[in-house]
Design an enzyme around this catalytic site. Structure first.
Site, PDB file in Angstrom:
ATOM      1  N   LYS A  19      54.888  84.665  74.264  1.00  0.00           N
ATOM      2  CA  LYS A  19      56.269  84.345  74.669  1.00  0.00           C
ATOM      3  C   LYS A  19      56.346  84.032  76.168  1.00  0.00           C
ATOM      4  O   LYS A  19      56.939  83.032  76.563  1.00  0.00           O
ATOM      5  CB  LYS A  19      57.175  85.533  74.313  1.00  0.00           C
ATOM      6  CG  LYS A  19      58.633  85.344  74.689  1.00  0.00           C
ATOM      7  CD  LYS A  19      59.537  86.212  73.840  1.00  0.00           C
ATOM      8  CE  LYS A  19      59.648  87.645  74.311  1.00  0.00           C
ATOM      9  NZ  LYS A  19      60.406  87.799  75.556  1.00  0.00           N
ATOM     10  N   ARG A  24      56.956  79.632  80.301  1.00  0.00           N
ATOM     11  CA  ARG A  24      56.482  79.048  81.564  1.00  0.00           C
ATOM     12  C   ARG A  24      56.003  77.614  81.375  1.00  0.00           C
ATOM     13  O   ARG A  24      56.186  76.769  82.252  1.00  0.00           O
ATOM     14  CB  ARG A  24      55.389  79.948  82.170  1.00  0.00           C
ATOM     15  CG  ARG A  24      55.992  81.227  82.797  1.00  0.00           C
ATOM     16  CD  ARG A  24      54.949  82.315  82.974  1.00  0.00           C
ATOM     17  NE  ARG A  24      55.418  83.480  83.709  1.00  0.00           N
ATOM     18  CZ  ARG A  24      56.169  84.471  83.203  1.00  0.00           C
ATOM     19  NH1 ARG A  24      56.559  84.418  81.941  1.00  0.00           N
ATOM     20  NH2 ARG A  24      56.529  85.495  83.952  1.00  0.00           N
ATOM     21  N   ASP A 318      56.198  96.181  77.239  1.00  0.00           N
ATOM     22  CA  ASP A 318      56.863  95.728  76.004  1.00  0.00           C
ATOM     23  C   ASP A 318      56.273  96.388  74.756  1.00  0.00           C
ATOM     24  O   ASP A 318      56.846  96.279  73.673  1.00  0.00           O
ATOM     25  CB  ASP A 318      56.742  94.201  75.867  1.00  0.00           C
ATOM     26  CG  ASP A 318      57.576  93.472  76.913  1.00  0.00           C
ATOM     27  OD1 ASP A 318      58.441  94.114  77.544  1.00  0.00           O
ATOM     28  OD2 ASP A 318      57.368  92.261  77.102  1.00  0.00           O
TER      29      ASP A 318
HETATM   30  C1  S3P Z   1      58.274  89.062  81.128  1.00  0.00           C
HETATM   31  C2  S3P Z   1      58.211  90.138  81.980  1.00  0.00           C
HETATM   32  C3  S3P Z   1      58.553  91.506  81.595  1.00  0.00           C
HETATM   33  C4  S3P Z   1      58.620  91.671  80.092  1.00  0.00           C
HETATM   34  C5  S3P Z   1      59.355  90.542  79.431  1.00  0.00           C
HETATM   35  C6  S3P Z   1      58.684  89.218  79.725  1.00  0.00           C
HETATM   36  C7  S3P Z   1      57.905  87.721  81.628  1.00  0.00           C
HETATM   37  O1  S3P Z   1      59.811  91.830  82.140  1.00  0.00           O
HETATM   38  O2  S3P Z   1      59.218  92.906  79.760  1.00  0.00           O
HETATM   39  O3  S3P Z   1      59.394  90.735  78.027  1.00  0.00           O
HETATM   40  O4  S3P Z   1      57.675  86.819  80.810  1.00  0.00           O
HETATM   41  O5  S3P Z   1      57.836  87.552  82.850  1.00  0.00           O
HETATM   42  P1  S3P Z   1      59.980  92.385  83.654  1.00  0.00           P
HETATM   43  O6  S3P Z   1      59.446  91.380  84.556  1.00  0.00           O
HETATM   44  O7  S3P Z   1      61.445  92.575  83.858  1.00  0.00           O
HETATM   45  O8  S3P Z   1      59.224  93.678  83.666  1.00  0.00           O
END
Ligand code: S3P
Length: 430
Positions: A19, A24, A318
């Site tokens: 994901k 990105r 996560d």
């Molecule tokens: C993500 C960063 C994480 C993660 C989220 C996806 C990302 O969050 O929990 O599911 O793709 O950069 P945080 O950056 O708030 O920790």
């Protein structure tokens, strides 16, 4: 969805594309010159929200067979949206796109669903404002909806109080539009897909590690242009985690999960499984587009409780809901600390995890930054209140497989956010 206990999950599966990486690819592809070709893109609701936002910003995104083509218009090629940008349930879309929008010569507004609009955005509003961005919370509550108007951006150094890839990536993307170098130091390294992928797109970006500390700093210089790439998205370790857990806790199971991304900034779950006594091995390890991948083989194991704390936390944040499920089955006590970030995910996951584990008969105590789980008692079927959190729905679907009686996962459709085919993958193991 209703589920009951099972034994003997066996087979070889693939999980959908990562994901974080899928988001990105679309974002960087949109502001690159030329076409970005994405294979194994995750067509979950969150990443589709990212595509929709960039389409609203004038980017042509096509699907050709199993490939997504993003026809980038360069760093300065986005156009003003005619309507509010709908970010759905996606924190990644919101925080990363805000960094890009802060550098545009037009106004934009972003809003999402009820969960998204209650998540903290001050963590990006404050540092973006320091860079000279004009970004505000429309309801003045530090949350979305957000309003962004043109500002002239300056490079800054930012010491982030949290290890958050979303905050870091937001500022690095804004840094592409700044008048000098932008750097972000975080207390410990969060997922580094932005750093790895922006480099592939041609950005001048590097990371440094403070010797004798867990701190790391990412530094970006503004650049003239980015170049479209061909990307194969690795399988999402966060999605694989449910089947890793199922393979370990469901009796008489053996599951091979092919092509999973094992970037060390994401792979904390693997170490936790090993430390809990899990029979888990990595096969066919390789690197593609800067990202490490492997096939993961798991077999049923007797797990035991452990303490999970410190700088491993951002690498498995996560996965804590499914780790908590494994801990409930493991013998002994598992302590999860330093994970206060759980409170600001799609739900307050300290609460949603512990409430649902209690409903299944597990002894668990929430703490201010995690939880303490005493495992080993048989779980019993229950109604699981997901509060529309996809990771709660999937984690407790796995718990259901080892619980006595039936478990009902309420609002299980929320799984579409990150893994629309979750229950179909299951079928392949029966
Ligand atoms: C993500 C960063 C994480 C993660 C989220 C996806 C990302 O969050 O929990 O599911 O793709 O950069 P945080 O950056 O708030 O920790």
């Amino acid at each position: 969805m209703e589920l009951c206990s099972m034994t003997g999950l066996k087979g070889t599966i693939r999980v959908p594309g990562d994901k974080s990486i899928s988001h990105r690819c679309v974002m960087f592809g949109s502001i690159a010159n030329g076409t970005t070709e994405i294979h194994n893109f995750l067509e979950g609701a969150d990443c589709l929200a990212t595509i929709r936002c960039f389409q609203r910003l004038g980017i042509d995104v096509e699907k050709k067979e199993n490939t997504i083509l993003v026809h980038g218009k360069g760093l300065h090629g986005l156009s003003a949206p005619t309507d509010i940008l709908d970010v759905g349930n996606s924190g990644t879309t919101t925080r990363l796109i805000s960094g890009i929008l802060a550098g545009q010569p037009f106004d934009s507004k972003l809003s999402g669903d009820a969960s998204l609009n209650s998540r903290p955005m001050k963590r990006i509003i404050d540092p973006l404002t320091k860079m000279g961005a004009h970004i505000s919370s429309i309801l003045r509550n530090g949350c979305a909806p957000l309003y962004i108007t043109p500002g002239s951006l300056h490079g800054i150094h930012y010491n982030s109080p949290v290890a958050s890839a979303q905050v870091k990536s937001c500022l690095l993307l804004a840094g592409l539009y700044a008048d000098g170098e932008t750097s972000v130091t975080e207390p410990s390294l969060s997922r580094n897909h932005t750093e790895l992928m922006l480099k592939e797109f041609g950005a001048d970006i590097r990371s440094t590690h403070t010797i004798g500390s867990t701190e790391t700093t990412a530094v970006i210089k503004p650049c003239e242009e980015l170049y479209g790439q061909k990307i194969r998205v690795p399988g999402d370790i966060s999605s694989a985690a449910y089947f890793i857990a199922a393979g370990l806790i469901v009796p008489d199971s053996e599951i091979l999960i092919k092509n999973v991304g094992i970037n060390p900034t994401r792979a904390g779950i693997l170490k936790v499984c090993e430390d809990m006594g899990g029979d888990i091995s990595l096969l066919n390890e390789r690197t593609e587009g800067g990202e490490k991948m492997a096939d993961i083989l798991v077999r049923t194991s007797q797990l035991h409780g452990i303490t999970i704390e410190g700088d491993i936390i951002p690498t498995l944040i996560d996965e804590i809901p499914i780790i908590a499920v494994m801990a409930a089955v493991a013998e002994g006590t598992t302590v999860i600390k330093d994970a206060a970030e759980l409170k600001v995910k799609e739900t307050d996951r300290i609460e949603t995890v512990t409430d649902n584990l209690k409903a299944m008969g597990c002894m668990v105590t929430p703490t201010s930054d995690g939880m303490v789980i005493t495992g080993g008692r048989p779980l019993k079927g229950a109604s699981i209140h997901t509060l529309l959190d996809h990771r709660i729905a999937m984690a407790f679907s796995i718990a259901a497989l080892v619980a006595e009686g039936r478990t009902k996962i309420l609002d299980s459709k929320c799984i579409d956010v990150s893994y629309p085919d979750f229950y179909d993958t299951f079928e392949a193991l029966l």
